[in-house]
Design a protein around this motif. Sequence first.
Motif, PDB file in Angstrom:
ATOM      1  N   ILE A   4       0.872  -1.164   0.000  1.00 26.59           N
ATOM      2  CA  ILE A   4       0.000   0.000   0.000  1.00 26.59           C
ATOM      3  C   ILE A   4       0.913   1.219   0.000  1.00 26.59           C
ATOM      4  CG2 ILE A   4      -1.741   1.309   1.258  1.00 26.59           C
ATOM      5  CD1 ILE A   4      -2.651  -1.367   2.469  1.00 26.59           C
ATOM      6  N   LYS A   5       0.745   2.050  -0.980  1.00 28.45           N
ATOM      7  CA  LYS A   5       1.587   3.232  -1.087  1.00 28.45           C
ATOM      8  C   LYS A   5       0.724   4.452  -0.801  1.00 28.45           C
ATOM      9  CE  LYS A   5       4.915   5.364  -4.149  1.00 28.45           C
ATOM     10  NZ  LYS A   5       5.615   5.259  -5.424  1.00 28.45           N
ATOM     11  N   THR A   6       1.144   5.229   0.166  1.00 27.04           N
ATOM     12  CA  THR A   6       0.409   6.421   0.542  1.00 27.04           C
ATOM     13  C   THR A   6       1.360   7.601   0.547  1.00 27.04           C
ATOM     14  OG1 THR A   6      -1.081   5.141   1.947  1.00 27.04           O
ATOM     15  CG2 THR A   6      -0.979   7.486   2.359  1.00 27.04           C
ATOM     16  N   GLN A   7       0.923   8.676  -0.008  1.00 30.68           N
ATOM     17  CA  GLN A   7       1.730   9.886   0.010  1.00 30.68           C
ATOM     18  C   GLN A   7       1.189  10.795   1.107  1.00 30.68           C
ATOM     19  OE1 GLN A   7       1.643  12.280  -3.571  1.00 30.68           O
ATOM     20  NE2 GLN A   7       3.663  13.084  -3.129  1.00 30.68           N
ATOM     21  N   GLY A  23       8.926  11.635   8.603  1.00 33.06           N
ATOM     22  CA  GLY A  23       8.785  10.372   7.881  1.00 33.06           C
ATOM     23  C   GLY A  23       9.385   9.204   8.638  1.00 33.06           C
ATOM     24  N   GLU A  24      10.556   9.401   9.214  1.00 33.23           N
ATOM     25  CA  GLU A  24      11.209   8.338   9.977  1.00 33.23           C
ATOM     26  C   GLU A  24      10.396   7.972  11.215  1.00 33.23           C
ATOM     27  OE1 GLU A  24      15.230   9.631  10.659  1.00 33.23           O
ATOM     28  OE2 GLU A  24      15.761   9.398   8.543  1.00 33.23           O
ATOM     29  N   ARG A  25       9.837   8.961  11.887  1.00 29.23           N
ATOM     30  CA  ARG A  25       9.005   8.676  13.068  1.00 29.23           C
ATOM     31  C   ARG A  25       7.718   7.949  12.686  1.00 29.23           C
ATOM     32  NH1 ARG A  25       9.575  13.278  17.659  1.00 29.23           N
ATOM     33  NH2 ARG A  25      11.830  13.504  17.536  1.00 29.23           N
ATOM     34  N   LEU A  26       7.131   8.340  11.563  1.00 24.98           N
ATOM     35  CA  LEU A  26       5.943   7.624  11.087  1.00 24.98           C
ATOM     36  C   LEU A  26       6.274   6.163  10.793  1.00 24.98           C
ATOM     37  CD1 LEU A  26       4.307  10.227   8.701  1.00 24.98           C
ATOM     38  CD2 LEU A  26       3.233   9.187  10.691  1.00 24.98           C
ATOM     39  N   LEU A  27       7.393   5.940  10.137  1.00 26.67           N
ATOM     40  CA  LEU A  27       7.811   4.583   9.815  1.00 26.67           C
ATOM     41  C   LEU A  27       8.041   3.767  11.090  1.00 26.67           C
ATOM     42  CD1 LEU A  27       8.475   2.587   7.600  1.00 26.67           C
ATOM     43  CD2 LEU A  27      10.794   3.485   7.571  1.00 26.67           C
TER      44      LEU A  27
END
Length: 66
Positions: A4-7, A23-27
Amino acid sequence: MAWIKTQIKIPQQYSSVDAREIGERLLEYIVGRTKEGKGANGKPFPAYSKSYIDSLEFEIAGKDTG
């Protein structure tokens, strides 16, 4: 495997360094939630079907049921 790719758009007020940190924290959050066995909705993932457990794909992936 499904991907699933989400921008996620980061407001321009954040620098590229800040955007990367976000982005790193979301990951990290997503990986942690997944390790707890929870999906995006916060509910546990469904159990594997017996036919999938018995499949070569399951074996090759090195998965287990525990």
